[in-house]
Scaffold this motif. Structure first.
Motif: not given
Length: 281
Positions: A115-117, A182-184, A189-190, A276-277
């Motif tokens: 998250v910090n990145f 794709l997964l990252s 979101y999921l 949206g991250f």
């Protein structure tokens, strides 16, 4: 700050050229991050990075003992295969599946765990996938080195075709890069995706020709088995590392085309959804 973040994301190219440019521009950063990832995994342990050498040996010993001594599994379709040769053949499949599983299992939480990145406008978030691949490739390289040394020690021999292994592996690297992007991004979101990938990687261990050759399966099953992306990679890896056979050109080209398509789609999806991250995290 929010305006700067949106502007930075809008400039991020989702094209293949943008992907290559990002890889080249950030290559020194990637080297440092991969090194940190590998060292960080074993930080605090007595043996340190030596565990990357002992882990594959331990897993190989356990699987070989279980399948050959307890379950009495025999390698069907390749003539008489003793426990030593079974171990060598199974180890190739385990190494390739290990690379696949590491990428698949870690990809959904890749952004969430960094998250910090996300909060840093100038950090290339897409590079985290290359770091994941670099770490997985490091451990795969160690496993292959263990295999080659074991072949020499056990007098199995190392064929000259082993030099083609990186070429055989390339389609899977491209495919896993696309899947990881794709997964990252979807994992932000999921959050349930990480649960699914853990189960899927375990299932793929037995639905892939790791402990058996694909030729031993019934004829009607083989076309379905060929849909498994690991089937070609594992079978061809055995051919070049153990049997001394050259890679088959047409299947390799087909796998490469699939890999290129997957990596392009995965990268495009990541760049489109990354805006949206910060809001979700």
């Amino acid at each position: 700050m929010s305006v700067q973040r949106i502007d930075a994301y809008s400039r991020a190219s989702a094209s293949p050229l943008g992907m290559v440019r990002s890889l080249l521009v950030n290559r020194q950063l990637l080297q440092q991050l991969v090194k940190r990832e590998v060292i960080g995994r074993y930080r605090g342990s007595f043996l340190g990075t030596a565990w990357s050498f002992f882990n594959p040996l331990l897993m190989l010993s356990v699987y070989t003992f279980v399948f050959t001594s307890i379950m009495k599994v025999r390698w069907v379709g390749e003539g008489a295969v003793d426990k030593v040769n079974f171990a060598v053949l199974a180890f190739v499949g385990l190494a390739v599946h290990g690379f696949f599983a590491e990428c698949l299992n870690k990809a959904p939480s890749l952004i969430i765990s960094n998250v910090n990145f996300v909060k840093k406008v100038v950090f290339p978030l897409d590079s985290l996938v290359w770091v994941l691949l670099g770490s997985a490739l490091f451990h795969l390289t160690i496993s292959v080195a263990v295999l080659l040394v074991a072949q020499v020690v056990l007098a199995v021999g190392v064929p000259w075709t082993a030099v083609f292994f990186p070429l055989v592996l390339l389609p899977l690297v491209l495919q896993m890069a696309g899947v990881a992007w794709l997964l990252s991004s979807s994992g932000v979101y999921l959050r349930d995706i990480s649960q699914v990938t853990g189960v899927l990687s375990s299932i793929m261990l037995f639905l892939s020709p790791v402990f058996y050759p694909a030729s031993s399966l019934p004829v009607w099953v083989r076309p379905w088995m060929n849909l498994n992306p690991l089937t070609y990679i594992i079978e061809e890896s055995r051919n070049v590392l153990v049997f001394g056979e050259l890679p088959r050109l047409l299947p390799w080209c087909t796998s490469m085309v699939i890999g290129i398509v997957v990596i392009m789609l995965g990268y495009a999806w990541f760049q489109k959804t990354r805006k949206g991250f910060a809001d979700v995290l």
